[in-house]
Design a protein around this motif. Structure first.
Motif, PDB file in Angstrom:
ATOM      1  N   TYR A 123       0.834  -1.203   0.000  1.00 24.70           N
ATOM      2  CA  TYR A 123       0.000   0.000   0.000  1.00 24.70           C
ATOM      3  C   TYR A 123       0.875   1.262   0.000  1.00 24.70           C
ATOM      4  O   TYR A 123       0.600   2.219  -0.730  1.00 24.70           O
ATOM      5  CB  TYR A 123      -0.931  -0.011   1.213  1.00 24.70           C
TER       6      TYR A 123
ATOM      7  N   ILE B 149      -8.011  -4.779   1.475  1.00 25.77           N
ATOM      8  CA  ILE B 149      -9.352  -4.195   1.422  1.00 25.77           C
ATOM      9  C   ILE B 149      -9.501  -3.126   2.506  1.00 25.77           C
ATOM     10  O   ILE B 149      -9.961  -2.010   2.253  1.00 25.77           O
ATOM     11  CB  ILE B 149     -10.429  -5.290   1.564  1.00 25.77           C
ATOM     12  N   LEU B 150      -9.073  -3.461   3.734  1.00 29.33           N
ATOM     13  CA  LEU B 150      -9.163  -2.503   4.843  1.00 29.33           C
ATOM     14  C   LEU B 150      -8.357  -1.238   4.554  1.00 29.33           C
ATOM     15  O   LEU B 150      -8.773  -0.131   4.888  1.00 29.33           O
ATOM     16  CB  LEU B 150      -8.664  -3.145   6.140  1.00 29.33           C
ATOM     17  N   VAL B 152      -7.304  -0.012   1.436  1.00 35.03           N
ATOM     18  CA  VAL B 152      -7.726   0.770   0.275  1.00 35.03           C
ATOM     19  C   VAL B 152      -9.076   1.435   0.521  1.00 35.03           C
ATOM     20  O   VAL B 152      -9.256   2.615   0.239  1.00 35.03           O
ATOM     21  CB  VAL B 152      -7.769  -0.119  -0.991  1.00 35.03           C
ATOM     22  N   TRP B 153     -10.039   0.673   1.072  1.00 33.87           N
ATOM     23  CA  TRP B 153     -11.389   1.252   1.195  1.00 33.87           C
ATOM     24  C   TRP B 153     -11.656   1.923   2.530  1.00 33.87           C
ATOM     25  O   TRP B 153     -12.401   2.878   2.609  1.00 33.87           O
ATOM     26  CB  TRP B 153     -12.452   0.200   0.901  1.00 33.87           C
ATOM     27  N   LEU B 154     -11.080   1.396   3.597  1.00 28.33           N
ATOM     28  CA  LEU B 154     -11.392   1.973   4.911  1.00 28.33           C
ATOM     29  C   LEU B 154     -10.260   2.832   5.460  1.00 28.33           C
ATOM     30  O   LEU B 154     -10.403   3.469   6.495  1.00 28.33           O
ATOM     31  CB  LEU B 154     -11.739   0.864   5.910  1.00 28.33           C
ATOM     32  N   ASP B 155      -9.109   2.830   4.739  1.00 31.68           N
ATOM     33  CA  ASP B 155      -7.998   3.684   5.160  1.00 31.68           C
ATOM     34  C   ASP B 155      -7.615   3.429   6.619  1.00 31.68           C
ATOM     35  O   ASP B 155      -7.358   4.357   7.375  1.00 31.68           O
ATOM     36  CB  ASP B 155      -8.387   5.159   4.951  1.00 31.68           C
TER      37      ASP B 155
END
Lengths: 172, 180
Positions: A123, B149-150, B152-155
């Motif tokens: 990320y 997922i956490l 990218v979408w929930l930052d």
């Protein structure tokens, strides 16, 4: 006040960055969202400098980030904060048992943390890519560099020097 | 006092001559503490690395603190850790103050634009190696995907993610044990 915040934030990083090398990077990217100590582009430059100067990358990053946030003392305090959890925990480990080994529960916890840390680094890499790969020329340089890294496995310093020259020649 | 100074000197040298830290430090550390000074055996050094990996913090700091403590208790730990950290602090502080003056220069800016692309490639390279080593079972792959997922979408913050992943893995391990 900045000194206290630096101490607390880097203590936290020292406590949660498990592993070595680039694991501190995602935690530092988190800081850019919450403080105006340094930008994401500056942070990316710091990674490059930390990889091409002596010493552990994590320590170099802490000194650099702390310096950017609050000068010489900022660098010293951030590094102190990063190191403190290690010193406390390792002394405890050394004291508790001369023959310490990772027990089953610690092993289980780590089996979950390792893939999560991988996601964190990926990320952070995506954030670096977003600010650095801004056109088709950069894409070509990126692919070229990555191909060289996979094929030749040289020290990062060589690729960093090369990319600096490429940046000047191509006026990126 | 003399021995403390020797510990400090030894780790100062290691900090000064290793690039990258962690595993890059291993060969020099082995030559100095195993072969030359005989502080610990080869096997103990390897054990120490695996302990360093499963305790919080930067591996190289963990190793320095541990060896320092083993030799001269608390002050040995402090001397060794100070030794490994000091070269970084000095070099980076000098470099950072110089760099700040040059960032306005056009050519320096071009060079750093190139370098930033290289950093992206270096991270991609590390991710590839780590993925090959760590994503070798369904459980690890599931944690990795959930973590992405956490992020990218929930930052979600890095600290929270590490805590969460550790707790999920601990719970999964306990459930497995009870079933047996």
């Amino acid at each position: 006040m900045t000194y206290l915040l630096l101490l607390a934030e880097f203590f936290k990083i020292g406590l949660f960055a498990i592993g070595g090398g680039l694991v501190t990077v995602p935690f530092l990217f988190d800081l850019t969202d919450r403080y105006d100590w340094f930008s994401k582009a500056e942070l990316t430059n710091m990674i490059a400098v930390s990889e091409s100067t002596p010493g552990p990358i994590g320590v170099n990053m802490a000194t650099f980030a702390g310096f950017n946030a609050a000068g010489v003392w900022g660098g010293i305090i951030a590094t102190f904060g990063l190191v403190l959890p290690s010193v406390i925990i390792m002394i405890m480990v050394a004291k508790m048992m001369s023959k310490y080994s990772c027990n089953v529960r610690v092993h289980n916890v780590l089996s979950g943390i390792r893939p999560a840390v991988l996601a964190l680094i990926l990320y952070a890499g995506l954030q670096v890519a977003k600010i650095s790969i801004t056109g088709s020329l950069e894409i070509v340089v990126f692919v070229g560099l990555l191909a060289m890294m996979r094929l030749w496995k040289q020290s990062p310093i060589i690729y960093l020097c090369l990319s600096a020259i490429v940046g000047i020649v191509l006026r990126l | 006092m003399r021995e403390l100074w020797k510990l400090f000197e030894l780790f100062f040298k290691i900090g000064l001559f290793t690039f990258g830290g962690g595993y890059a430090m291993l060969p020099l550390l082995r030559a100095e503490v195993v072969e030359k000074r005989k502080f610990i055996t080869e096997q103990e050094l390897l054990d120490l690395y695996s302990i360093g990996q499963c305790t919080p913090g930067i591996i190289s700091i963990n190793v320095a603190t541990f060896i320092g403590y083993q030799q001269k208790k608390i002050w040995g730990a402090v001397a060794a850790t100070l030794g490994i950290v000091l070269p970084s602090v000095i070099i980076i502080t000098l470099l950072a103050s110089v760099l700040q003056k040059f960032t306005d220069n056009r050519y320096v800016a071009y060079a750093f634009a190139g370098i930033r692309v290289c950093v992206a490639a270096l991270i991609a390279d590390v991710v590839y190696d780590l993925a090959k080593k760590n994503l070798n079972n369904y459980f690890a792959a599931a944690i990795f995907i959930a973590a992405m997922i956490l992020l990218v979408w929930l930052d979600i913050s890095a600290v929270l993610l590490v805590l969460l992943a550790g707790m999920v893995a601990l719970a999964a391990g306990e459930i497995k044990r009870i079933r047996k």
